[in-house]
Design a protein around this motif. Structure first.
Motif, PDB file in Angstrom:
ATOM      1  N   GLY A 159      12.002  25.647  -0.915  1.00  0.00           N
ATOM      2  CA  GLY A 159      11.474  25.675  -1.946  1.00  0.00           C
ATOM      3  C   GLY A 159      11.696  24.412  -2.995  1.00  0.00           C
ATOM      4  O   GLY A 159      10.803  24.226  -4.160  1.00  0.00           O
ATOM      5  N   ASP A 160      12.722  23.730  -2.991  1.00  0.00           N
ATOM      6  CA  ASP A 160      12.882  22.533  -3.611  1.00  0.00           C
ATOM      7  C   ASP A 160      11.929  21.445  -3.355  1.00  0.00           C
ATOM      8  O   ASP A 160      11.225  21.373  -2.533  1.00  0.00           O
ATOM      9  CB  ASP A 160      14.279  22.002  -3.214  1.00  0.00           C
ATOM     10  N   SER A 161      11.721  20.866  -4.594  1.00  0.00           N
ATOM     11  CA  SER A 161      10.715  19.454  -4.503  1.00  0.00           C
ATOM     12  C   SER A 161      11.411  18.269  -4.083  1.00  0.00           C
ATOM     13  O   SER A 161      12.593  18.123  -4.342  1.00  0.00           O
ATOM     14  CB  SER A 161      10.213  19.382  -5.703  1.00  0.00           C
ATOM     15  N   ILE A 162      10.629  17.507  -3.563  1.00  0.00           N
ATOM     16  CA  ILE A 162      11.496  16.160  -2.941  1.00  0.00           C
ATOM     17  C   ILE A 162      10.500  14.894  -3.134  1.00  0.00           C
ATOM     18  O   ILE A 162       9.177  15.035  -2.629  1.00  0.00           O
ATOM     19  CB  ILE A 162      11.703  16.342  -1.624  1.00  0.00           C
ATOM     20  N   ILE A 166      13.228   8.405   0.520  1.00  0.00           N
ATOM     21  CA  ILE A 166      13.299   9.673  -0.259  1.00  0.00           C
ATOM     22  C   ILE A 166      13.913   8.949  -1.649  1.00  0.00           C
ATOM     23  O   ILE A 166      14.697   7.967  -1.629  1.00  0.00           O
ATOM     24  CB  ILE A 166      14.746  10.522   0.007  1.00  0.00           C
ATOM     25  N   LEU A 167      13.248   9.462  -2.748  1.00  0.00           N
ATOM     26  CA  LEU A 167      13.576   8.787  -3.863  1.00  0.00           C
ATOM     27  C   LEU A 167      14.604   9.463  -4.926  1.00  0.00           C
ATOM     28  O   LEU A 167      14.210  10.779  -4.980  1.00  0.00           O
ATOM     29  CB  LEU A 167      12.370   8.538  -4.770  1.00  0.00           C
ATOM     30  N   LEU A 168      15.603   9.029  -5.036  1.00  0.00           N
ATOM     31  CA  LEU A 168      16.849   9.825  -5.891  1.00  0.00           C
ATOM     32  C   LEU A 168      16.572   9.683  -7.199  1.00  0.00           C
ATOM     33  O   LEU A 168      16.040   8.592  -7.873  1.00  0.00           O
ATOM     34  CB  LEU A 168      18.124   9.341  -5.338  1.00  0.00           C
ATOM     35  N   ASP A 169      16.954  10.521  -8.103  1.00  0.00           N
ATOM     36  CA  ASP A 169      17.128  10.461  -9.377  1.00  0.00           C
ATOM     37  C   ASP A 169      17.567   9.092 -10.143  1.00  0.00           C
ATOM     38  O   ASP A 169      17.409   9.002 -11.468  1.00  0.00           O
ATOM     39  CB  ASP A 169      17.506  11.856 -10.109  1.00  0.00           C
ATOM     40  N   ASN A 170      18.322   8.402  -9.633  1.00  0.00           N
ATOM     41  CA  ASN A 170      18.858   7.487 -10.280  1.00  0.00           C
ATOM     42  C   ASN A 170      18.405   6.270  -9.484  1.00  0.00           C
ATOM     43  O   ASN A 170      18.932   4.787  -9.795  1.00  0.00           O
ATOM     44  CB  ASN A 170      20.538   7.238  -9.955  1.00  0.00           C
ATOM     45  N   GLY A 171      17.000   6.151  -9.022  1.00  0.00           N
ATOM     46  CA  GLY A 171      16.381   5.127  -8.491  1.00  0.00           C
ATOM     47  C   GLY A 171      16.801   4.596  -7.169  1.00  0.00           C
ATOM     48  O   GLY A 171      15.838   3.828  -6.553  1.00  0.00           O
ATOM     49  N   GLU A 172      17.875   5.056  -6.620  1.00  0.00           N
ATOM     50  CA  GLU A 172      18.070   4.583  -5.325  1.00  0.00           C
ATOM     51  C   GLU A 172      17.208   5.528  -4.068  1.00  0.00           C
ATOM     52  O   GLU A 172      16.599   6.448  -4.523  1.00  0.00           O
ATOM     53  CB  GLU A 172      19.637   5.048  -4.887  1.00  0.00           C
ATOM     54  N   ARG A 173      17.027   4.812  -3.105  1.00  0.00           N
ATOM     55  CA  ARG A 173      16.248   5.180  -2.023  1.00  0.00           C
ATOM     56  C   ARG A 173      16.995   5.649  -0.690  1.00  0.00           C
ATOM     57  O   ARG A 173      17.941   4.911  -0.336  1.00  0.00           O
ATOM     58  CB  ARG A 173      15.316   4.346  -1.641  1.00  0.00           C
ATOM     59  N   ARG A 174      16.538   6.700  -0.054  1.00  0.00           N
ATOM     60  CA  ARG A 174      17.284   6.970   1.338  1.00  0.00           C
ATOM     61  C   ARG A 174      16.083   6.972   2.151  1.00  0.00           C
ATOM     62  O   ARG A 174      15.108   7.749   2.033  1.00  0.00           O
ATOM     63  CB  ARG A 174      18.122   8.269   1.340  1.00  0.00           C
ATOM     64  N   ALA A 175      16.253   6.085   3.501  1.00  0.00           N
ATOM     65  CA  ALA A 175      15.338   6.302   4.474  1.00  0.00           C
ATOM     66  C   ALA A 175      15.423   6.958   5.671  1.00  0.00           C
ATOM     67  O   ALA A 175      16.560   7.417   6.106  1.00  0.00           O
ATOM     68  CB  ALA A 175      15.061   4.811   4.943  1.00  0.00           C
ATOM     69  N   THR A 199       0.874  -1.120  -0.097  1.00  0.00           N
ATOM     70  CA  THR A 199       0.014  -0.003   0.003  1.00  0.00           C
ATOM     71  C   THR A 199       0.898   1.421  -0.010  1.00  0.00           C
ATOM     72  O   THR A 199       0.464   2.247   0.343  1.00  0.00           O
ATOM     73  CB  THR A 199      -1.054   0.103   0.972  1.00  0.00           C
ATOM     74  N   ILE A 200       2.037   1.164  -0.307  1.00  0.00           N
ATOM     75  CA  ILE A 200       3.072   2.379  -0.390  1.00  0.00           C
ATOM     76  C   ILE A 200       2.479   3.237  -1.586  1.00  0.00           C
ATOM     77  O   ILE A 200       2.403   2.819  -2.520  1.00  0.00           O
ATOM     78  CB  ILE A 200       4.496   1.810  -0.728  1.00  0.00           C
ATOM     79  N   LYS A 201       2.659   4.493  -1.231  1.00  0.00           N
ATOM     80  CA  LYS A 201       2.212   5.710  -2.058  1.00  0.00           C
ATOM     81  C   LYS A 201       3.355   6.537  -2.295  1.00  0.00           C
ATOM     82  O   LYS A 201       4.282   6.694  -1.475  1.00  0.00           O
ATOM     83  CB  LYS A 201       0.989   6.271  -1.516  1.00  0.00           C
ATOM     84  N   ARG A 202       3.324   7.129  -3.464  1.00  0.00           N
ATOM     85  CA  ARG A 202       4.284   8.007  -3.855  1.00  0.00           C
ATOM     86  C   ARG A 202       3.780   9.297  -3.719  1.00  0.00           C
ATOM     87  O   ARG A 202       2.798   9.705  -3.986  1.00  0.00           O
ATOM     88  CB  ARG A 202       4.800   7.636  -5.301  1.00  0.00           C
ATOM     89  N   TYR A 203       4.992  10.474  -3.398  1.00  0.00           N
ATOM     90  CA  TYR A 203       4.419  11.786  -3.257  1.00  0.00           C
ATOM     91  C   TYR A 203       5.469  12.598  -3.550  1.00  0.00           C
ATOM     92  O   TYR A 203       6.687  12.048  -3.808  1.00  0.00           O
ATOM     93  CB  TYR A 203       4.215  11.898  -1.642  1.00  0.00           C
ATOM     94  N   GLN A 204       5.111  13.908  -3.944  1.00  0.00           N
ATOM     95  CA  GLN A 204       6.038  14.916  -4.124  1.00  0.00           C
ATOM     96  C   GLN A 204       5.866  16.194  -3.224  1.00  0.00           C
ATOM     97  O   GLN A 204       4.993  16.758  -3.400  1.00  0.00           O
ATOM     98  CB  GLN A 204       5.967  15.370  -5.593  1.00  0.00           C
ATOM     99  N   VAL A 206       8.883  19.380   5.396  1.00  0.00           N
ATOM    100  CA  VAL A 206       8.397  18.979   3.951  1.00  0.00           C
ATOM    101  C   VAL A 206       7.027  19.220   4.032  1.00  0.00           C
ATOM    102  O   VAL A 206       6.145  18.630   4.964  1.00  0.00           O
ATOM    103  CB  VAL A 206       8.844  18.045   3.514  1.00  0.00           C
ATOM    104  N   SER A 207       6.431  19.841   3.129  1.00  0.00           N
ATOM    105  CA  SER A 207       4.746  19.971   2.860  1.00  0.00           C
ATOM    106  C   SER A 207       4.150  19.158   1.765  1.00  0.00           C
ATOM    107  O   SER A 207       5.256  18.954   0.781  1.00  0.00           O
ATOM    108  CB  SER A 207       4.428  21.418   2.632  1.00  0.00           C
ATOM    109  N   LEU A 208       3.176  18.871   1.660  1.00  0.00           N
ATOM    110  CA  LEU A 208       2.465  18.262   0.490  1.00  0.00           C
ATOM    111  C   LEU A 208       1.548  19.321  -0.186  1.00  0.00           C
ATOM    112  O   LEU A 208       1.258  20.347   0.220  1.00  0.00           O
ATOM    113  CB  LEU A 208       1.674  16.941   0.943  1.00  0.00           C
TER     114      LEU A 208
END
Length: 367
Positions: A201-204, A156-165, A115-120, A138-140
Motif C-alpha cells: 500500500g505504500d507509494s513509491i 527509485i527517487l528518495l525524499d532527499n533527491g538521491e536515486r537508487r537503481a 525521454t525519462i518519465k516520472r511515476y508514482q 509495484v503497480s501504476l
C-alpha cells in the motif's frame, strides 16, 4: 574506487566557470563543485543522461578546451584511453577552469535528449526470497503500464533527491506489475527501509525506463554471468527471449556467496528443463558447508572460462557488482571475446550516504 567523495576545492578557488557547449555553441555557467551535467540542465539545455552515477556512459562528452576533475566513475565506462582522447562523463566531471566541450546530439535545445518519465507507483506485494533478498511488486495507477526493454532499470527517487537503481525483473510482455529484487545492504538507506518499514500500500516514486543492458539481435550463442541480484535483469532478458522464440544457445552462470543466495534457482532450473537451448550453472564463492554443496565453486567468471576457454564467436552479458564486472570483462576480452560482443552492467552498493556523494545505487542498475 568508484563513487568516492570528491575532494572539496581549496579556499579561494574561483567559484564560477563559463561553459561553451557544442553544437551551438550554447553557453552556461558552472557553480562551485557543480558537474557539467548539473550546470547544463540548470541552464535549460537538453543533455543526454541516465544514471547520473558514472556508470552508464550516456552522458559522454568530448572536452575541447579547459580542464576538468573527472570525479568518481566506473573505469570500464570511461577508460584511460578514452580520457586520453578527451572524453569525460558530464554527470561526474567538474570544471577546473572555463571549459569548452562537445555533446553528441543534434540540438541542445530540442528537448528530445532525455525521454525519462516520472511515476508514482503502489507497493502491491512483498515476498522475502531469502534472508537478504525481497521481491517487491509495484503497480501504476489505473490501467497504466510502463513500456521498457528487457534488461533496463528504474531509479527509485528518495525524499532527499538521491536515486537508487533497480532492474526490471519481469519481462516486457508481463508488465501489469513491476517486479524488483531488492538485496539488503548493511547501512543502505532504501534497502533497510524496504526490509524494516515498507508495507503493501505504500507509494513509491521512480523514473525510467533507463539503461542499455539489453539483448542484441544476432545468432551468436549467449553467455550470461550474473552476480547476486544481477540475476534480476538476466531474468527479464531470458524470459523475454523465450517469449519471442529466440533459439540461440543461452548459458547462465549465476555466482553467489552461499547456496541460500540462489533465491530463484528453482525457476532457472525449470527454464533448463523446458528449453533445450538454455543451461544454468550456479557457482558458490564461499559455501557455508562444502560437504553439502556438490556444484561449482570459486569466482563465477572463472567458472565460465573453465567451460569456454575460447570466447571467439560468443556474445557475453555480465551483470553484478563493480568488482565482479571489472574482473570479468578484461578476462573475457583476453580469451577472444570481441569488444562489440561484450555487454555489461555494474552496480555499486550504497551504504548510509556520505554528504557530497553523487547518488549511488544500492542495487542496480543495475539489479
Amino acid at each position: 574506487m568508484p563513487w568516492l567523495r570528491r575532494r572539496p576545492r581549496t579556499a579561494g578557488a574561483q567559484s564560477i566557470y563559463q561553459m561553451s557547449i557544442h553544437p551551438g555553441p550554447e553557453h552556461a555557467s558552472a557553480r562551485q563543485d557543480e558537474t557539467l551535467l548539473e550546470a547544463g540542465l540548470r541552464a535549460g539545455l537538453s543533455l543526454p543522461y541516465e544514471c547520473r552515477n558514472g556508470g552508464c556512459g550516456v552522458c559522454m562528452c568530448t572536452i575541447l578546451n579547459g580542464r576538468v576533475d573527472h570525479g568518481a566513475y566506473q573505469p570500464s565506462t570511461l577508460t584511460a584511453e578514452m580520457r586520453a582522447e578527451g572524453k569525460a562523463l558530464m554527470c561526474c566531471a567538474v570544471p577546473l577552469e572555463d571549459i569548452e566541450f562537445e555533446v553528441p546530439v543534434d540540438n541542445l535545445r530540442s528537448g528530445a535528449a532525455s525521454t525519462i518519465k516520472r511515476y508514482q507507483g503502489r507497493v502491491e506485494q512483498m515476498e522475502r526470497l531469502s534472508d537478504t533478498v525481497m521481491r517487491v511488486l509495484v503497480s501504476l495507477p489505473g490501467s497504466q503500464r510502463i513500456t521498457f526493454v528487457a534488461g533496463q532499470y528504474i531509479n527509485i527517487l528518495l525524499d532527499n533527491g538521491e536515486r537508487r537503481a533497480f532492474s526490471f525483473a519481469n519481462p516486457p510482455h508481463d508488465n501489469a506489475l513491476i517486479e524488483l529484487h531488492v538485496r539488503l545492504i548493511p547501512g543502505g538507506r532504501f534497502t533497510t527501509h524496504v526490509f524494516e518499514q515498507m508495507k503493501v500500500g505504500d507509494s513509491i516514486d521512480f523514473e525510467g525506463p533507463l539503461g542499455r543492458f539489453t539483448l542484441h539481435a544476432g545468432t551468436r550463442p549467449m553467455l550470461m554471468v550474473a552476480g547476486a541480484t544481477g540475476f534480476a535483469p538476466i531474468k527479464s532478458i531470458v524470459e523475454d527471449a523465450f517469449h519471442r522464440g529466440v533459439q540461440r544457445p543461452m548459458e547462465l552462470y549465476w555466482g553467489v556467496s552461499d547456496v541460500n543466495d540462489l533465491y530463484m534457482l528453482d525457476l532457472a532450473e525449470s527454464w533448463a528443463r523446458e528449453h533445450a537451448n538454455f543451461r544454468i550453472v550456479p557457482v558458490l564463492s564461499n559455501p557455508a558447508d562444502s560437504d553439502v554443496w556438490r556444484g561449482r565453486t570459486g569466482l563465477v567468471h572463472e567458472a565460465m572460462l573453465a567451460d569456454h576457454a575460447d570466447l571467439t564467436g560468443y556474445e557475453a552479458y555480465v551483470c553484478g557488482s563493480v568488482k565482479m564486472v571489472e574482473a570479468a570483462v578484461p578476462d573475457f576480452l583476453a580469451h577472444g571475446l570481441g569488444k562489440e560482443a561484450c555487454y555489461s552492467d555494474a552496480f555499486n552498493p550504497a551504504a548510509t550516504s556520505i554528504p557530497g556523494n553523487a547518488p549511488a545505487a544500492e542495487e542496480g542498475p543495475s539489479a
